[in-house]
Write a protein that holds these residues in place. Structure first.
Motif: not given
Length: 310
Positions: A141-142, A147-148, A153-156, A289-291
């Motif tokens: 993964l790059r 961030d898109r 946003g909810w995770a952060v 991260a997995e979600t």
């Protein structure tokens, strides 16, 4: 990741044992010496913590070098490895600042509370960056576009709320150390007394913030169970295991928190509670991260990891 968890636990032991001034206000020297001669108990505890931090620096430098040698330009693991290095350097700076400003042992100033809050936030971000570096090294993964991703946003926001729980817990532990209570009734009087210091009044923020952060876990688990065309069937067992682990560790944290209160927060219980919190944080970051980035669980991603350095 887990070596740094050990460093965090030892740092908590420094605070709980009142060893923050074990090396005086000298940094990086310990009482003016490179290696202390005939050190006392508090000096041994503090000096050991500093040496563990040196070990952490060497490990993170090695991780950074490996991440650049084992991945291609733009790989997500590179960015998180760089973030880990920056956060580790900031960790050392904040630790040195606590010592130089005398924000150790019995200091009850607002400055100590502010700096300690920043210090712990940085610590949790460091563990998160190391965790994500390890996770993304297993993928192709790059960084571009992460961030898109839907739900980013909810995770952060949820992870930030969890950091708030950790900070409030640190303040509660500091209050327990500086103002030990002889009984539950005594602790109640301390917290609600007219002349109670701010540090004791903040102890009530911790359980309240924990309940609010638990709502994020509910959202995250619900999101992880939703159908996603980017997920492969073989990914589901790992994600299910992580979701169950997060719930188990969250329940364990509430149990340990209640036990901490009932036992009047002895040092050993604070360390056990902190260990549970760190393991919960690592599991929560992995589940997020997995979600949010389901491809992160695919070992054979479309853009494979190579040994080419950009």
């Amino acid at each position: 990741v887990f070596y740094n968890v050990l460093v965090i636990l030892w740092g908590a032991l420094v605070r709980a044992s009142g060893s923050g001034a074990g090396c005086g206000n000298r940094w990086p020297l310990c009482n003016g010496q490179v290696i202390p001669v005939s050190p006392g108990f508090h000096t041994i505890i503090e000096f050991a913590h500093r040496q563990m931090t040196v070990g952490s620096t060497l490990i993170v430098v090695a991780l950074l070098v490996f991440a650049f040698r084992a991945t291609v330009k733009g790989h997500a693991a590179r960015w998180f490895a760089i973030a880990s290095m920056v956060l580790l350097l900031n960790e050392a700076f904040l630790g040195a600042l606590l010592v130089k400003l005398g924000y150790v042992t019995g200091n009850q100033s607002a400055g100590r509370m502010v700096l300690l809050s920043i210090h712990l936030s940085n610590t949790l971000l460091l563990v998160a960056a190391l965790t994500l570096t390890a996770r993304f090294l297993a993928t192709g993964l790059r960084w571009a576009g992460l961030d898109r991703a839907p739900g980013f946003g909810w995770a952060v926001a949820g992870l930030a709320a969890t950091i708030g729980v950790g900070v409030s817990g640190s303040m509660a532990a500091l209050g327990d150390t500086l103002f030990p209570a002889a009984s539950l009734r005594g602790a109640y009087v301390q917290d609600f007394g007219a002349g109670a210091p701010l540090l004791l009044r903040l102890r009530l923020v911790h359980p309240a913030s924990a309940l609010l952060a638990a709502l994020f876990v509910i959202w995250l688990i619900g999101r992880s169970r939703q159908a996603d065309p980017h997920r492969l069937p073989e990914q589901e067992p790992g994600r299910t295991f992580l979701a169950r682990l997060v719930v188990l560790l969250l329940v364990l944290q509430f149990v340990l928190g209640i036990a901490d209160v009932l036992l009047l927060a002895p040092a050993w219980m604070q360390l056990v509670h902190l260990l549970g919190a760190d393991l919960y944080w690592v599991a929560l970051v992995l589940l997020a991260a997995e979600t949010v980035w389901p491809d992160a669980a695919i070992a054979a991603a479309p853009q494979p990891v190579t040994a080419t350095a950009a």
